[in-house]
Design a protein around this motif. Structure first.
Motif, PDB file in Angstrom:
ATOM      1  N   ASP A 126      -5.327   4.040   5.536  1.00 19.07           N
ATOM      2  CA  ASP A 126      -3.950   3.632   5.268  1.00 19.07           C
ATOM      3  C   ASP A 126      -3.846   2.935   3.908  1.00 19.07           C
ATOM      4  OD1 ASP A 126      -1.232   3.166   5.599  1.00 19.07           O
ATOM      5  OD2 ASP A 126      -1.527   1.370   6.828  1.00 19.07           O
ATOM      6  N   MET A 127      -4.145   3.714   2.870  1.00 21.44           N
ATOM      7  CA  MET A 127      -4.090   3.204   1.492  1.00 21.44           C
ATOM      8  C   MET A 127      -3.133   4.094   0.688  1.00 21.44           C
ATOM      9  SD  MET A 127      -6.490   0.688   1.359  1.00 21.44           S
ATOM     10  CE  MET A 127      -7.199   0.599  -0.264  1.00 21.44           C
ATOM     11  N   PRO A 128      -1.827   3.987   0.917  1.00 22.93           N
ATOM     12  CA  PRO A 128      -0.876   4.946   0.342  1.00 22.93           C
ATOM     13  C   PRO A 128      -0.697   4.863  -1.160  1.00 22.93           C
ATOM     14  CG  PRO A 128       0.284   3.164   1.468  1.00 22.93           C
ATOM     15  CD  PRO A 128      -1.169   3.005   1.798  1.00 22.93           C
ATOM     16  N   ALA A 129      -0.974   3.726  -1.781  1.00 24.84           N
ATOM     17  CA  ALA A 129      -0.762   3.585  -3.223  1.00 24.84           C
ATOM     18  C   ALA A 129      -2.033   3.812  -4.039  1.00 24.84           C
ATOM     19  CB  ALA A 129      -0.201   2.196  -3.529  1.00 24.84           C
ATOM     20  N   TRP A 130      -3.162   3.957  -3.378  1.00 23.77           N
ATOM     21  CA  TRP A 130      -4.449   4.110  -4.059  1.00 23.77           C
ATOM     22  C   TRP A 130      -4.469   5.413  -4.851  1.00 23.77           C
ATOM     23  CZ3 TRP A 130      -9.706   4.914  -1.121  1.00 23.77           C
ATOM     24  CH2 TRP A 130     -10.761   4.731  -2.027  1.00 23.77           C
ATOM     25  N   LYS A 131      -4.688   5.300  -6.177  1.00 24.61           N
ATOM     26  CA  LYS A 131      -4.647   6.464  -7.053  1.00 24.61           C
ATOM     27  C   LYS A 131      -5.978   6.778  -7.725  1.00 24.61           C
ATOM     28  CE  LYS A 131       0.229   5.775  -8.279  1.00 24.61           C
ATOM     29  NZ  LYS A 131       1.181   5.546  -9.392  1.00 24.61           N
ATOM     30  N   GLU A 132      -6.786   5.752  -7.959  1.00 21.51           N
ATOM     31  CA  GLU A 132      -7.987   5.965  -8.770  1.00 21.51           C
ATOM     32  C   GLU A 132      -9.183   5.230  -8.188  1.00 21.51           C
ATOM     33  OE1 GLU A 132      -9.509   5.481 -13.418  1.00 21.51           O
ATOM     34  OE2 GLU A 132      -7.553   4.692 -12.800  1.00 21.51           O
ATOM     35  N   TRP A 133     -10.309   5.951  -8.120  1.00 22.99           N
ATOM     36  CA  TRP A 133     -11.595   5.385  -7.697  1.00 22.99           C
ATOM     37  C   TRP A 133     -12.607   5.780  -8.759  1.00 22.99           C
ATOM     38  CZ3 TRP A 133     -14.559   6.724  -2.520  1.00 22.99           C
ATOM     39  CH2 TRP A 133     -15.485   5.702  -2.259  1.00 22.99           C
ATOM     40  N   SER A 134     -12.860   4.872  -9.686  1.00 19.53           N
ATOM     41  CA  SER A 134     -13.669   5.233 -10.844  1.00 19.53           C
ATOM     42  C   SER A 134     -14.823   4.272 -11.040  1.00 19.53           C
ATOM     43  CB  SER A 134     -12.804   5.261 -12.108  1.00 19.53           C
ATOM     44  OG  SER A 134     -12.232   3.978 -12.346  1.00 19.53           O
ATOM     45  N   PHE A 135     -15.855   4.774 -11.697  1.00 18.70           N
ATOM     46  CA  PHE A 135     -17.052   3.999 -11.964  1.00 18.70           C
ATOM     47  C   PHE A 135     -17.437   4.194 -13.415  1.00 18.70           C
ATOM     48  CE2 PHE A 135     -17.054   5.754  -7.718  1.00 18.70           C
ATOM     49  CZ  PHE A 135     -17.124   4.615  -6.936  1.00 18.70           C
TER      50      PHE A 135
END
Length: 237
Positions: free
Chosen positions: A54-63
Motif C-alpha cells: 500500500d505505497m500509492p505515491a512511491w515512484k522511485e527505488w534507486s541506488f
C-alpha cells in the motif's frame, strides 16, 4: 534491532535512517502514502525479509553506485524474501541484485519492477499478480530461474505467453526444477510459449498444472504435458 514494522504512517514522506541498523533482518513497510523515493542509505547487509504494501505515491527505488564499485555487488546480499503489493506508480527501479532470494511476490505493480530483478539463481517461488505491461517473462529472467519450483500468474491482463520458446528453455535447463505452475484470470493468454505450436513444456519435473479463467488459451504443447504430472486443472467459467 532485528525486526522493524512501519504501518499506517500515511503522512510520512521519508523513512528513518535505517542504515543505522546493520543487524536488521526483517523490514515491513505498509501504508506510507506520501513516500515517493527510496534508496538512499541502503544496502542492508543482514536483511532477510523485505515487504512493501500500500505505497500509492512511491515512484522511485534507486541506488547510487560509486565509481570503482563492482556492478555485481548486491544491495541485499542475504535477502531471502521480497514482497511488493500495491505499488502501482513505482516506475523507476535500479537493478536489484539478489543472490540469496528464494521467494518473490509482486502484486499491483508495473512490469519494470519485475524487470529490475536480476541474478536470482536461488529463487524457488515466483508469484506475480496484476502486473501491468507484462506480456511474457523476459528471456534473461527465465535463464536465471534454474532453482524455481513454483510459478504463479494471476490477473495479468496483458499476459499472452509465459516465455518465448519452450524448446530453447528446455535445452538450457531453465525451469528444470519447476514442480507447480498456476495461471488464473489471464484473459489474453494464448499458449505457454510465444510460438503457438511450441514443442513442449520445458518443465520436465512439473507435478501440478492449474489453468483457470484464461478464455483465450487455445494451445497445449505438441508433446503434451510432462510424464511426472500428477494434477492438471483446466477450467473455464
Amino acid at each position: 534491532m532485528v525486526n522493524l514494522s512501519l504501518i499506517g504512517c500515511r503522512k510520512c514522506r521519508s523513512l528513518p535512517p535505517l542504515q543505522q541498523l546493520p543487524k536488521l533482518r526483517e523490514l515491513y513497510i505498509e501504508g506510507m502514502h506520501e513516500v515517493q523515493h527510496l534508496g538512499d542509505g541502503l544496502p542492508f547487509p543482514s536483511l532477510e525479509m523485505l515487504k512493501f504494501e500500500d505505497m500509492p505515491a512511491w515512484k522511485e527505488w534507486s541506488f547510487s553506485i560509486s565509481i570503482g564499485v563492482e556492478e555485481s555487488r548486491s544491495q541485499f546480499p542475504c535477502l531471502r524474501e521480497l514482497s511488493l503489493r500495491g505499488c502501482p506508480n513505482l516506475i523507476t527501479v535500479s537493478p536489484l541484485r539478489l543472490p540469496s532470494l528464494q521467494k518473490l511476490y509482486l502484486e499491483e505493480c508495473e512490469e519494470v519492477v519485475l524487470k529490475s530483478i536480476v541474478g536470482v539463481t536461488s529463487l524457488t517461488s515466483l508469484e506475480v499478480v496484476d502486473i501491468r505491461g507484462l506480456s511474457q517473462l523476459e528471456e534473461a529472467l527465465v535463464q536465471s530461474l534454474v532453482a524455481l519450483e513454483s510459478l504463479v500468474f494471476e490477473k495479468c491482463n496483458q499476459l499472452m505467453a509465459l516465455w518465448q520458446n519452450g524448446g530453447e528453455v528446455a535445452q538450457k535447463n531453465n525451469l528444470v526444477r519447476l514442480q507447480r505452475l498456476r495461471v488464473a484470470s489471464c484473459p489474453q493468454l494464448v499458449s505457454f510459449g510465444e510460438e503457438l505450436h511450441d514443442e513442449g513444456l520445458p518443465c520436465i519435473n512439473l507435478q501440478e498444472l492449474y489453468i483457470r479463467d484464461c478464455e483465450n488459451f487455445v494451445c497445449f504443447p505438441k508433446a503434451g504435458v510432462p510424464h511426472m504430472l500428477r494434477l492438471c486443472h483446466h477450467l473455464k467459467h
